[in-house]
Design a protein around this motif. Sequence first.
Motif, PDB file in Angstrom:
ATOM      1  N   ARG A  43      49.248  41.920  45.833  1.00 12.53           N
ATOM      2  CA  ARG A  43      48.692  40.755  46.533  1.00 12.53           C
ATOM      3  C   ARG A  43      49.379  40.550  47.877  1.00 12.53           C
ATOM      4  O   ARG A  43      48.732  40.212  48.864  1.00 12.53           O
ATOM      5  CB  ARG A  43      48.840  39.503  45.672  1.00 12.53           C
ATOM      6  N   LEU A  54      45.703  42.524  48.682  1.00 19.80           N
ATOM      7  CA  LEU A  54      44.635  42.578  47.693  1.00 19.80           C
ATOM      8  C   LEU A  54      44.371  41.188  47.121  1.00 19.80           C
ATOM      9  O   LEU A  54      45.267  40.371  47.006  1.00 19.80           O
ATOM     10  CB  LEU A  54      45.015  43.523  46.541  1.00 19.80           C
ATOM     11  N   ASP A  55      43.101  40.964  46.732  1.00 21.26           N
ATOM     12  CA  ASP A  55      42.776  39.713  46.053  1.00 21.26           C
ATOM     13  C   ASP A  55      43.298  39.767  44.622  1.00 21.26           C
ATOM     14  O   ASP A  55      43.661  40.833  44.129  1.00 21.26           O
ATOM     15  CB  ASP A  55      41.262  39.497  46.057  1.00 21.26           C
ATOM     16  N   PRO A  62      41.394  42.444  42.036  1.00 23.24           N
ATOM     17  CA  PRO A  62      41.696  43.851  42.333  1.00 23.24           C
ATOM     18  C   PRO A  62      43.187  44.161  42.223  1.00 23.24           C
ATOM     19  O   PRO A  62      43.555  45.260  41.800  1.00 23.24           O
ATOM     20  CB  PRO A  62      41.229  44.022  43.784  1.00 23.24           C
ATOM     21  N   ARG A  91      43.942  44.713  38.629  1.00 23.49           N
ATOM     22  CA  ARG A  91      43.402  46.023  38.226  1.00 23.49           C
ATOM     23  C   ARG A  91      44.283  47.152  38.728  1.00 23.49           C
ATOM     24  O   ARG A  91      44.617  48.072  37.986  1.00 23.49           O
ATOM     25  CB  ARG A  91      41.986  46.192  38.793  1.00 23.49           C
ATOM     26  N   ALA A  92      44.677  47.069  40.024  1.00 23.56           N
ATOM     27  CA  ALA A  92      45.497  48.129  40.612  1.00 23.56           C
ATOM     28  C   ALA A  92      46.841  48.220  39.889  1.00 23.56           C
ATOM     29  O   ALA A  92      47.338  49.321  39.623  1.00 23.56           O
ATOM     30  CB  ALA A  92      45.709  47.856  42.095  1.00 23.56           C
ATOM     31  N   SER A 144      49.108  49.189  46.350  1.00 21.26           N
ATOM     32  CA  SER A 144      48.105  48.647  47.280  1.00 21.26           C
ATOM     33  C   SER A 144      47.304  49.757  47.933  1.00 21.26           C
ATOM     34  O   SER A 144      46.606  49.509  48.909  1.00 21.26           O
ATOM     35  CB  SER A 144      48.801  47.788  48.330  1.00 21.26           C
TER      36      SER A 144
END
Lengths: 302, 397
Positions: free
Chosen positions: A97, A101-102, A105, A108-109, A146
């Motif tokens: 984050r 990233l939101d 996602p 998930r990542a 990321s």
Amino acid sequence: MLEFDGLYKAYGDNQVLEGVSFTVAPGQMFGFCGSNGAGKTTTMRIAMGLARADAGEVRWLGRPVDEAVRRRIGYMPEERGLYPKMKVGEQLTYFARLHGLDAAPAARAAETWAERLGLGERRGDRVEKLSLGNQQRVQLAAALVSEPDVLILDEPFSGLDPVGVDSLAEALLEQCRRGVPVVFSSHQLDLVERLCDAVGILARGKIVASGTVGELRSGAAGRQLRVVAPDAPPGWAAAVPGVRVVSEQRADVVLELGPGTDDQQVLAAALSTGRVTHFAWREPTLVELFRGAVTDTREVAA
Amino acid sequence: MTTTEIRPHTPAQLVRLVAGREISTRIRDKGFLIGSGVLILLILGMLVFQVAVNSGGESTKLGVVGGSAAVTDALTAQGEALDTDVSVVDYDDEAAARRAVQDGDVDAALLSPSAAQPELLVEKSGGSAETIAQGAVQGMAVDQQLADAGVQLQSPPRVDVVALDPDADADLEAAVVALVGVVVLYSLLILFGQFVAQGVVEEKSSRVVELLLATMRPWQLLAGKILGLGLLGLAQMLVIAVVGVAGALAFDVVELPGRLIGTVLTVVAWFVLGYAFYASVFAAAASLVSRQEDLASVITPASVLLVVGFVISIQAAQEPTGTLSTVTSFIPGLSPLVMPVRQAAGGAEWWEVVLAVVLMLVAIAAIVRVGGRIYAGALLRTGGKVKLRDAMRAERA
């Protein structure tokens, strides 16, 4: 292109970097070598904005690296750093984050990367409970989570067992195949030689040698020829014009050829003594190249 | 994954991310949960104590043999004069009354009160039952004699009470409420100041700060940390305030609910100012060291200031107009602890409060500026203790 351009840095009277310049192409694995205290970490910290260069700059795609660019760089500091009391999964999500990233996602990542680096079952554990090797994997996952455009890793292989080295190497090669330029520093020169398309050797604040390993080899002074002729009388090689004997152990000789000397003449001379069981150019290892490069500057500096 | 999911952050988003992490980490932290529980228990304990003290009017149960309505009235009236609730139980004979006293059903038993020689049975002599019975019997005897002498009794004139300072009681009550509030405020400032300091050192000692600073500026990290923990602290303060006010109203501990709420809100507002001040000081101080063990040495001066403020606030509750409390209620750092007590006790003019707030805001602005610089300069210097001067000079050397 990731360009390091003329970096200068002094801490007090100690001039650490004196014009460090090199470039790394997208998809290239760049091994950054140098003695202890040569300035590898300082160079990387400047790229990450953790130290300020006295002069020079680092550019990515022609644009000076600023905070926006840095968020697209995966970084692994020499001094490993993670929140000891935070769980692996949460930690990876947090770093994802921070890199833009939101929430969904990022989660998930984090899951994907924990899985890929063999940390799937440890996702719910606090980092401090993990073995050092596993902490190292979390550190790498934090750099990769990321899906960065650039990777800068300071001594990523130190402290890993051979299996860990292999899985890290595989992960880095995969990033290169994605087109990510990867810069990593290491003292394990055999590893650098095995993995890297390009190498830069830093000594006394400057890049003293850089290029592909092949380029470094061809540039290295005095290539050596090893010939084993079991039946040859001692001193046969010294009789060939333009040849200097580096070492001679019974039938096994190492030779340096003068400019313009044809290696085929040496072979003919060897064959004239009888059987030849070995005839090959000896490639200097990176270790030898490194030693050569580092000593050269010492002499210049002295 | 595609890069479209990745957008650069605005500073506000980064600050929010950091704050979010602080809150979600702390809210599950054992130390925090225990500390919160203890504070709420403390408030409830104080309430229960208040209730116990308030209902502390004594009560006495008297048995009477051969009584009448007049006897009961006389006993009750006598009890009221002594601030004691008297309940009267009638018994048929002396034996029953004696048993009741021995069993502890009544405190004492009065035998034939209207006779020439009344008798009081008690377990052992002394106590309010004796005084009440004695007074009641005497009163009845005097009334009887006056009536026998033909004197017509008129009710005596009632004394009108004129209070010169009708607010005095309310002021005292508000001061006590403010003092309780300051105890909570002080505890939370210490608690959350510690959290901020520990968090800063944790990031430094674990070196995670290098990874963080590769994605954000020091001030964003600092702001996120202070805001996140501050919101948590404020939430806790509000929970305690609501529990305290609701409890006080439910148990009917206070006389003036309106003033109670006003005082509590004042304390909460001063908490916000005090937290901003101390959190910044603690964060800057903590950034100078790299190990939790060294933390105490750098945050002690600020902690001492807090303790001093707390001690003065207790003194101010007793003497809200004294020189010490008046002067210290303007000094930034001390004002959040002293001024609410003065305000509650009615010892502060409105312009004094405004002046104290303005001074505090100026101090906070200065601290945030200087502290932020120290923090930024010291954050990446690990190893020993960073000198204040070096930290000021070197931002990202």
